[in-house]
Design a protein around this motif. Structure first.
Motif, PDB file in Angstrom:
ATOM      1  N   UNK A  39      -9.270  -3.620   2.489  1.00 38.75           N
ATOM      2  CA  UNK A  39      -7.868  -3.993   2.302  1.00 38.75           C
ATOM      3  C   UNK A  39      -7.771  -5.467   1.922  1.00 38.75           C
ATOM      4  N   UNK A  40      -8.539  -6.317   2.582  1.00 37.88           N
ATOM      5  CA  UNK A  40      -8.528  -7.753   2.279  1.00 37.88           C
ATOM      6  C   UNK A  40      -8.965  -8.007   0.835  1.00 37.88           C
ATOM      7  N   UNK A  41      -9.896  -7.209   0.360  1.00 40.73           N
ATOM      8  CA  UNK A  41     -10.340  -7.342  -1.028  1.00 40.73           C
ATOM      9  C   UNK A  41      -9.215  -6.987  -2.000  1.00 40.73           C
ATOM     10  N   UNK A  42      -8.395  -6.014  -1.621  1.00 38.54           N
ATOM     11  CA  UNK A  42      -7.287  -5.583  -2.473  1.00 38.54           C
ATOM     12  C   UNK A  42      -6.097  -6.529  -2.430  1.00 38.54           C
ATOM     13  N   UNK A  43      -5.749  -7.017  -1.236  1.00 37.72           N
ATOM     14  CA  UNK A  43      -4.518  -7.804  -1.095  1.00 37.72           C
ATOM     15  C   UNK A  43      -4.755  -9.275  -0.778  1.00 37.72           C
ATOM     16  N   UNK A  44      -6.000  -9.628  -0.501  1.00 40.36           N
ATOM     17  CA  UNK A  44      -6.298 -11.008  -0.134  1.00 40.36           C
ATOM     18  C   UNK A  44      -6.207 -11.206   1.363  1.00 40.36           C
ATOM     19  N   UNK A  45      -6.524 -12.405   1.808  1.00 43.53           N
ATOM     20  CA  UNK A  45      -6.478 -12.721   3.236  1.00 43.53           C
ATOM     21  C   UNK A  45      -5.040 -13.069   3.618  1.00 43.53           C
ATOM     22  N   UNK A  46      -4.325 -12.094   4.104  1.00 44.58           N
ATOM     23  CA  UNK A  46      -2.913 -12.263   4.465  1.00 44.58           C
ATOM     24  C   UNK A  46      -2.725 -12.405   5.967  1.00 44.58           C
ATOM     25  N   UNK A  47      -3.815 -12.659   6.679  1.00 43.11           N
ATOM     26  CA  UNK A  47      -3.760 -12.780   8.128  1.00 43.11           C
ATOM     27  C   UNK A  47      -4.286 -11.522   8.781  1.00 43.11           C
ATOM     28  N   UNK A  48      -4.971 -11.721   9.889  1.00 43.26           N
ATOM     29  CA  UNK A  48      -5.584 -10.582  10.566  1.00 43.26           C
ATOM     30  C   UNK A  48      -4.579  -9.537  11.004  1.00 43.26           C
ATOM     31  N   UNK A  49      -3.467  -9.973  11.530  1.00 46.25           N
ATOM     32  CA  UNK A  49      -2.482  -9.005  12.027  1.00 46.25           C
ATOM     33  C   UNK A  49      -2.015  -8.081  10.905  1.00 46.25           C
ATOM     34  N   UNK A  50      -1.683  -8.632   9.763  1.00 44.86           N
ATOM     35  CA  UNK A  50      -1.226  -7.795   8.634  1.00 44.86           C
ATOM     36  C   UNK A  50      -2.356  -6.921   8.104  1.00 44.86           C
ATOM     37  N   UNK A  51      -3.565  -7.488   8.010  1.00 35.38           N
ATOM     38  CA  UNK A  51      -4.699  -6.687   7.547  1.00 35.38           C
ATOM     39  C   UNK A  51      -4.969  -5.527   8.505  1.00 35.38           C
ATOM     40  N   UNK A  52      -4.886  -5.804   9.816  1.00 34.46           N
ATOM     41  CA  UNK A  52      -5.119  -4.761  10.798  1.00 34.46           C
ATOM     42  C   UNK A  52      -4.038  -3.691  10.697  1.00 34.46           C
ATOM     43  N   UNK A  53      -2.794  -4.113  10.532  1.00 32.74           N
ATOM     44  CA  UNK A  53      -1.698  -3.154  10.424  1.00 32.74           C
ATOM     45  C   UNK A  53      -1.861  -2.288   9.181  1.00 32.74           C
ATOM     46  N   UNK A  54      -2.133  -2.903   8.039  1.00 32.37           N
ATOM     47  CA  UNK A  54      -2.309  -2.132   6.804  1.00 32.37           C
ATOM     48  C   UNK A  54      -3.476  -1.159   6.945  1.00 32.37           C
ATOM     49  N   UNK A  55      -4.567  -1.621   7.528  1.00 38.08           N
ATOM     50  CA  UNK A  55      -5.743  -0.767   7.713  1.00 38.08           C
ATOM     51  C   UNK A  55      -5.441   0.385   8.649  1.00 38.08           C
ATOM     52  N   UNK A  56      -4.731   0.102   9.728  1.00 39.35           N
ATOM     53  CA  UNK A  56      -4.367   1.156  10.682  1.00 39.35           C
ATOM     54  C   UNK A  56      -3.467   2.194  10.025  1.00 39.35           C
ATOM     55  N   UNK A  57      -2.535   1.747   9.196  1.00 39.74           N
ATOM     56  CA  UNK A  57      -1.654   2.700   8.508  1.00 39.74           C
ATOM     57  C   UNK A  57      -2.432   3.567   7.529  1.00 39.74           C
ATOM     58  N   UNK A  58      -3.388   2.978   6.825  1.00 39.75           N
ATOM     59  CA  UNK A  58      -4.217   3.755   5.904  1.00 39.75           C
ATOM     60  C   UNK A  58      -5.028   4.789   6.679  1.00 39.75           C
ATOM     61  N   UNK A  59      -5.621   4.371   7.792  1.00 46.77           N
ATOM     62  CA  UNK A  59      -6.391   5.306   8.612  1.00 46.77           C
ATOM     63  C   UNK A  59      -5.507   6.400   9.196  1.00 46.77           C
ATOM     64  N   UNK A  60      -4.301   6.040   9.623  1.00 39.66           N
ATOM     65  CA  UNK A  60      -3.372   7.044  10.152  1.00 39.66           C
ATOM     66  C   UNK A  60      -3.002   8.047   9.069  1.00 39.66           C
ATOM     67  N   UNK A  61      -2.814   7.571   7.844  1.00 35.79           N
ATOM     68  CA  UNK A  61      -2.497   8.465   6.732  1.00 35.79           C
ATOM     69  C   UNK A  61      -3.662   9.414   6.460  1.00 35.79           C
ATOM     70  N   UNK A  62      -4.881   8.876   6.465  1.00 33.93           N
ATOM     71  CA  UNK A  62      -6.057   9.720   6.239  1.00 33.93           C
ATOM     72  C   UNK A  62      -6.198  10.763   7.348  1.00 33.93           C
ATOM     73  N   UNK A  63      -5.952  10.367   8.576  1.00 38.38           N
ATOM     74  CA  UNK A  63      -6.022  11.300   9.697  1.00 38.38           C
ATOM     75  C   UNK A  63      -4.963  12.386   9.552  1.00 38.38           C
ATOM     76  N   UNK A  64      -3.771  11.975   9.155  1.00 35.93           N
ATOM     77  CA  UNK A  64      -2.687  12.939   8.957  1.00 35.93           C
ATOM     78  C   UNK A  64      -3.067  13.961   7.889  1.00 35.93           C
ATOM     79  N   UNK A  65      -3.615  13.482   6.783  1.00 35.44           N
ATOM     80  CA  UNK A  65      -4.031  14.398   5.711  1.00 35.44           C
ATOM     81  C   UNK A  65      -5.152  15.315   6.169  1.00 35.44           C
ATOM     82  N   UNK A  66      -6.072  14.767   6.946  1.00 37.71           N
ATOM     83  CA  UNK A  66      -7.186  15.583   7.441  1.00 37.71           C
ATOM     84  C   UNK A  66      -6.674  16.683   8.363  1.00 37.71           C
ATOM     85  N   UNK A  67      -5.690  16.363   9.170  1.00 42.48           N
ATOM     86  CA  UNK A  67      -5.122  17.375  10.068  1.00 42.48           C
ATOM     87  C   UNK A  67      -4.401  18.458   9.301  1.00 42.48           C
ATOM     88  N   UNK A  68      -3.870  18.107   8.126  1.00 38.54           N
ATOM     89  CA  UNK A  68      -3.187  19.090   7.293  1.00 38.54           C
ATOM     90  C   UNK A  68      -4.163  19.838   6.397  1.00 38.54           C
TER      91      UNK A  68
END
Length: 107
Positions: A39-68
């Motif tokens: 994510x940092x490579x895609x959007x740059x270093x926007x702060x750990x909190x934002x990077x963690x949030x974006x990463x968590x949302x991506x992982x949550x989306x992948x988990x949601x798709x996997x469950x479906x």
């Protein structure tokens, strides 16, 4: 309770976990670190909190798709969490959440 130090985006974080779950926490943290770095490579270093949030949302989306089963569908509210067996994952996630909240308060 054991404590494991993991690196995410080049920074160390102490994470509590159940005894015997240290290696699992390290593996999960490495997977999360890989996602955060991507994510940092895609959007740059926007702060750990934002990077963690974006990463968590991506992982949550992948988990949601996997469950479906890979089917695309609108995101529905998550079901109520089910109790986790005493494998330490819940403790590890709680520790990470507490650490993120602490970081957010210092920003």
């Amino acid at each position: 309770m054991a404590t494991v130090t993991v690196d995410v985006n080049g920074r160390p974080y102490a994470v509590g976990c159940a005894d015997g779950q240290e290696e699992r926490v390290r593996i999960l943290a490495k997977q999360f670190d890989n996602r955060v770095r991507a994510v940092a490579q895609d959007v740059g270093q926007v702060g750990d909190l934002r990077l963690f949030l974006m990463s968590a949302l991506i992982l949550a989306d992948e988990l949601h798709e996997a469950r479906l089963g890979g089917a695309k569908a609108p995101v529905a509210p998550a079901p109520a969490p089910t109790p986790v067996a005493s494998d330490g994952v819940a403790e590890a996630l709680n520790a990470v959440a507490a650490r993120i909240e602490k970081i957010a308060q210092n920003i």
